[in-house]
Design an enzyme around this catalytic site. Structure first.
Site, mmCIF file in Angstrom:
data_model
loop_
_atom_site.group_PDB
_atom_site.id
_atom_site.type_symbol
_atom_site.label_atom_id
_atom_site.label_comp_id
_atom_site.label_asym_id
_atom_site.label_seq_id
_atom_site.Cartn_x
_atom_site.Cartn_y
_atom_site.Cartn_z
ATOM 1 N N VAL A 36 53.043 83.522 84.573
ATOM 2 C CA VAL A 36 54.037 82.814 85.376
ATOM 3 C C VAL A 36 55.421 82.850 84.720
ATOM 4 O O VAL A 36 55.544 82.673 83.504
ATOM 5 C CB VAL A 36 53.620 81.347 85.602
ATOM 6 N N HIS A 68 59.775 83.061 80.605
ATOM 7 C CA HIS A 68 58.318 83.088 80.691
ATOM 8 C C HIS A 68 57.774 81.693 80.420
ATOM 9 O O HIS A 68 58.250 80.977 79.537
ATOM 10 C CB HIS A 68 57.750 84.083 79.684
ATOM 11 N N HIS A 69 56.752 81.312 81.195
ATOM 12 C CA HIS A 69 56.242 79.939 81.128
ATOM 13 C C HIS A 69 55.637 79.601 79.763
ATOM 14 O O HIS A 69 55.473 78.431 79.409
ATOM 15 C CB HIS A 69 55.188 79.729 82.218
ATOM 16 N N SER A 70 55.304 80.615 78.961
ATOM 17 C CA SER A 70 54.755 80.346 77.635
ATOM 18 C C SER A 70 55.778 79.693 76.715
ATOM 19 O O SER A 70 55.408 79.069 75.714
ATOM 20 C CB SER A 70 54.247 81.643 76.993
ATOM 21 N N GLY A 116 57.599 77.153 77.460
ATOM 22 C CA GLY A 116 57.617 75.713 77.674
ATOM 23 C C GLY A 116 57.346 75.378 79.127
ATOM 24 O O GLY A 116 57.355 76.258 79.993
#
Length: 524
Positions: free
Chosen positions: A62, A175-177, A179
């Site tokens: 995501v 990128h959702h990684s 946060g």
């Protein structure tokens, strides 16, 4: 555009201390995993959190998109100069995500950031037919792509294109990684300043606590209410966690024209937005003694009901004469939104700004739990019923530890069974529901992104296994409604957006017609 003196003064104000990370002494083999930054600091690697690692799975890759409208053309040199002293001070935005050859785990490794690889300024045709369509198509094409792991996983696209509501557009892709959405938007706002006071951070409204009168009888009443409150809290939590497990196992939403099939997470997304008056939301809120969030959810339920009634009634006559008892909607539609809730105490804009300016530690990452929010789908003869039902739903969900328990359930599955099983669990939960919904509170006054006055902020995302995502984002006296859709499932997102906006007007008119509030009483 700022003058040269203003730019220099702004850069001086944004000068920040470097972030230092202590290393462990006496550990063999650590030299290969220690990186030196361009300022010669030695920093230690950190492992990716389990939640961050989850966002690298193929079915959960995501990206968060933040579209910002600017009142002026965006100056590339000013943005570059300020990024060096703000965003790049945050460890996540200046780190690679590297797989350890020995353990197979992913780790954050600090690196020197080359802004040329992160900032995109495409050439545009000054005589283009529609700037709005160009920006929309640009974001659509962007959702077809990913960011290479050989660099920190974010980029910024600057489009000096005149649209109907801005002179230029900036698009942050993260990128959702790195946060969760709330923290990333807060971090983005921490890079802005008030236009009226270039040294001041944005002001975001906070909920005020009501004062309570104390008396001898008050304490007894308080104890009795407290016991009942705790019992309801525990019962609601048990029910919600049970529904979470049932949904993960087999319970799916009704197949409607809004629900996509499994496997659509890799499809591109059409992201559109419309801006309406926040005063209309406040008018309804004050008249019905609710919150802005209640109104946003009620308006969304009304808009979705209107849209689905039209879809189910295609080819039929007299669609506009539909009523609560006579309409095209099937009975008992199960339509739920997956809410990702920030379970940490909100770090706030000030704390995130401090993180970039001082040697402070703020709990970062993806501290999010799931909440399954049921939507009431049906036509209502009294439009205010949509808001009443929304308030009842949200009040019920607030009185539960659902988000905390689902967070720990996901963590437990990940640690016990591994990343694949945890990813499968998260994917099933989301794909068994219909959509994502969120409402974010924005600044109360006009702000500037490195001196560029913003006209709107429109956050969204792509890569999720939903065909529909609806975000509400307030800013000054405006509310921006953002839709992210899979066009193969929802080919007419503009119509859906119009239905949501028209529903707001119908609810507002009903408030005025019932004499609940006068049109000019738009208090905070």
């Amino acid at each position: 555009m700022e003058s040269e003196d203003q730019v220099l003064r702004s850069r001086k104000q944004l000068a920040m201390k470097p972030i230092r990370t202590k290393t462990e002494n006496g550990e063999d083999g650590r030299e290969d995993h220690l990186k030196k930054r361009h300022d010669h600091e030695v920093v230690e690697e950190e492992p990716l959190s389990p939640s961050a690692r989850l966002f690298h799975e193929p079915n959960f890759n995501v990206y968060i998109i933040a579209i910002m409208g600017s009142k002026t053309k965006i100056q590339l040199d000013i943005v570059k100069a300020n990024l060096e002293h703000t965003l790049l001070k945050h460890p996540r935005f200046s780190s690679l995500q590297v797989v350890d050859d020995r353990s197979g785990d992913m780790k954050w490794v600090r690196t020197k950031v080359d802004l040329e690889k992160h900032i995109r300024v495409p050439e545009v045709n000054p005589n283009m037919e529609s700037g709005d369509q160009f920006v929309e198509d640009y974001v659509f094409n962007l959702s077809k792509t990913t960011i290479d792991k050989s660099q920190p996983m974010w980029d910024l696209h600057l489009l000096n294109v005149k649209t109907s509501d801005s002179e230029a557009v900036g698009i942050f892709r993260i990128h959702h990684s790195l946060g969760d959405g709330t923290s990333l938007i807060s971090l983005l706002l921490a890079c802005t300043r008030k236009i009226s006071d270039p040294e001041a951070l944005p002001t975001v409204p906070v909920k005020k606590k009501k004062k309570q009168e104390k008396s001898n009888s008050w304490w007894l009443w308080r104890c009795l209410v407290g016991l009942w409150w705790v019992w309801q809290l525990l019962w609601h939590t048990v029910v919600d966690v049970f529904m979470f497990m049932v949904t993960a196992s087999f319970l799916k939403d009704t197949e409607t024209p809004l629900k996509g099939p499994e496997g659509i997470e890799s499809n591109p997304r059409r992201i559109i937005h419309r801006t309406v008056s926040l005063d209309d939301f406040k008018l309804v809120k004050n008249a019905m003694n609710t919150t802005i969030n209640d109104v946003a959810l009620g308006v969304t339920q009304a808009g979705l009901s209107r849209y689905l009634n039209r879809k189910y009634g295609e080819g039929k006559k007299a669609e506009e004469k539909s009523t609560e008892t006579k309409n095209n909607l099937p009975k008992n539609v199960r339509l739920r939104s997956t809410l990702l809730i920030n379970i940490r105490t909100s770090v706030g804009i000030q704390a995130l700004a401090d993180m970039m300016e001082k040697d402070t530690e703020v709990k970062w990452g993806n501290w999010i739990g799931y909440v399954l929010l049921p939507f009431t789908i049906g036509l209502r003869d009294d439009p205010l019923d949509y808001v009443r039902e929304a308030k009842a739903t949200i009040d019920r969900k607030k009185h539960s530890f659902e988000a905390i328990y689902t967070f720990f359930i996901a963590e437990f599955v990940l640690k016990l069974f591994g990343i694949k099983r945890a990813s499968g669990l998260s994917h099933r939960i989301i794909s068994h529901t219909t959509m994502c919904f969120s409402n974010l509170v924005g600044p109360l006054e006009e702000i500037g992104f490195y001196g560029h006055p913003m006209t709107y902020l429109a956050p969204s995302s792509y890569g999720q296994p939903h065909a529909l995502m609806i975000n509400f984002q307030s800013y000054i006296n405006k509310m921006t409604i953002v839709l992210s859709v899979d066009e193969s499932i929802i080919p007419d997102p503009y119509q859906l957006c119009d239905d949501v906006i028209d529903s707001l007007k119908v609810i507002k008119d009903a408030v005025i017609a019932k004499g609940l509030v006068k049109e000019d009483q738009n208090k905070n």
